[in-house]
Write a protein that holds these residues in place. Structure first.
Motif, PDB file in Angstrom:
ATOM      1  N   ASN A   1      18.069  -4.306 -12.618  1.00 35.21           N
ATOM      2  CA  ASN A   1      16.777  -4.554 -13.188  1.00 35.21           C
ATOM      3  C   ASN A   1      16.128  -6.106 -11.929  1.00 35.21           C
ATOM      4  O   ASN A   1      16.734  -7.202 -11.842  1.00 35.21           O
ATOM      5  N   HIS A   2      14.942  -4.697 -11.516  1.00 39.14           N
ATOM      6  CA  HIS A   2      14.283  -5.675 -10.177  1.00 39.14           C
ATOM      7  C   HIS A   2      13.265  -6.081 -10.808  1.00 39.14           C
ATOM      8  O   HIS A   2      11.951  -4.531 -10.365  1.00 39.14           O
TER       9      HIS A   2
ATOM     10  N   ASP B   1       3.831  -9.904  -0.354  1.00 38.63           N
ATOM     11  CA  ASP B   1       5.117  -9.208   0.264  1.00 38.63           C
ATOM     12  C   ASP B   1       4.850  -8.310   1.167  1.00 38.63           C
ATOM     13  O   ASP B   1       4.990  -7.315   0.181  1.00 38.63           O
ATOM     14  N   LYS B   2       5.588  -7.484   2.083  1.00 37.58           N
ATOM     15  CA  LYS B   2       6.107  -6.933   2.552  1.00 37.58           C
ATOM     16  C   LYS B   2       6.949  -6.029   1.589  1.00 37.58           C
ATOM     17  O   LYS B   2       6.966  -4.743   1.211  1.00 37.58           O
ATOM     18  N   GLU B   3       8.117  -6.563   1.132  1.00 43.22           N
ATOM     19  CA  GLU B   3       9.311  -6.554   0.375  1.00 43.22           C
ATOM     20  C   GLU B   3       8.298  -6.065  -1.498  1.00 43.22           C
ATOM     21  O   GLU B   3       9.203  -5.053  -1.389  1.00 43.22           O
ATOM     22  N   GLN B   4       7.819  -6.961  -1.516  1.00 47.22           N
ATOM     23  CA  GLN B   4       6.813  -6.106  -2.486  1.00 47.22           C
ATOM     24  C   GLN B   4       6.071  -4.724  -2.377  1.00 47.22           C
ATOM     25  O   GLN B   4       6.367  -4.273  -3.453  1.00 47.22           O
ATOM     26  N   GLU B   5       5.524  -4.955  -1.548  1.00 46.28           N
ATOM     27  CA  GLU B   5       4.639  -3.136  -0.817  1.00 46.28           C
ATOM     28  C   GLU B   5       5.816  -2.176  -1.151  1.00 46.28           C
ATOM     29  O   GLU B   5       5.316  -0.725  -1.395  1.00 46.28           O
ATOM     30  N   ASP B   6       6.682  -2.452  -0.054  1.00 46.70           N
ATOM     31  CA  ASP B   6       7.942  -1.526  -0.272  1.00 46.70           C
ATOM     32  C   ASP B   6       8.317  -0.923  -1.443  1.00 46.70           C
ATOM     33  O   ASP B   6       8.630   0.122  -1.539  1.00 46.70           O
TER      34      ASP B   6
END
Ligand code: FES
Length: 262
Positions: free
Chosen positions: A18-19, A149-154
């Motif tokens: 659960n991320h 950030d980029k991680e959330q976008e990905d």
């Protein structure tokens, strides 16, 4: 309208992760050994160990047939999704699916399509980009708040990142175009078809725009569901063709069938 619900099964699955994506959204990773879901289809989901609520219909975000893994991008918007947000890796989950019709049922063989998603509504459209990697998709994704950030976008865009063109907007303008995503679909007539999933206000604005330009538009409708298989009539929506069950006749409908001005 086609439905692939004949392949649906109820299976007790395991939640492997659960991320959390932001304060309000999260991605559930579940094992799934039943029939492969198609983009646009959904599952009825509930935690097996504790649940005070009916299962919730959640569209497929990603399916990995090698790992037998299905992912769901969910935004909290009530008690059921709040309960799902509290699940943890190792929890048993009851999944019923795959249910409903699929985007591919309405996609021209050769052409181009605009995919317009709002919030967690980007998920089933992202799944379509993964399902048809060579198709000429332009992915329009709108959010209330921009990516941190980029991680959330990905994570939020998923396979939608692989579309031939990506347009991202946020109502706060942070790290994105400032405004509502429908306003950035300047020329829908450049596409053979427009697919959309998200809040009804967004769908409504898009359907009006596409109607004015005479562009075929298909939208994934949301409704409260109890059975998910067409038996209880709890998810009935009114259309220009009469009452339709969102779960069994949809969830994807032609915008021509949707009553916009209610
Ligand atoms: S949820 Fe029961 S008929 Fe759709």
């Amino acid at each position: 309208m086609m439905s692939a619900s004949n392949n649906a099964k109820a299976i007790m699955c395991e939640l492997t992760a659960n991320h959390p994506v932001d304060g309000n959204s999260f991605v559930l990773h579940c094992t799934w050994t039943g029939h492969a879901p198609k983009a646009g289809q959904f599952f009825m989901i509930k935690p097996a160990r504790f649940s005070f609520f009916l299962p919730r219909p959640i569209g497929v975000f990603e399916f990995n047939p090698v790992q037998n893994m299905v992912k769901f991008l969910i935004t909290r918007h009530g008690k059921g999704t709040e309960e799902l947000s509290q699940t943890q890796a190792g929890d048993k989950m009851q999944l019923i699916g795959p249910l409903g019709n699929a985007w591919a049922d309405f996609l021209p063989d050769n052409g181009s399509a605009a995919l317009v998603g709002g919030g967690a509504g980007v998920a089933p459209l992202s799944a379509l980009v993964a399902e048809k990697p060579d198709y000429n998709f332009h992915f329009y994704a709108g959010f209330k708040t921009g990516f941190r950030d980029k991680e959330q976008e990905d994570v939020m865009l998923g396979a939608g990142k692989n579309a031939k063109k990506i347009v991202v907007s946020a109502e706060d303008g942070i790290n994105a175009l400032n405004g509502r995503i429908v306003d950035f679909l300047f020329e829908p007539e450049n596409y053979d078809v427009v697919f959309s999933c998200g809040p009804f206000e967004m769908l409504k604005a898009l359907m009006i725009k596409c109607k004015k330009r005479n562009v075929p538009c298909f939208v994934s409708m949301e409704s409260r569901m109890a059975c998910g298989v067409g038996a209880c009539l709890g998810c009935t929506i009114r259309t220009v063709k009469g009452n339709r069950r969102c779960c069994a006749d949809g969830p994807i409908f032609s915008s021509e069938d949707i009553i916009i001005d209610e």
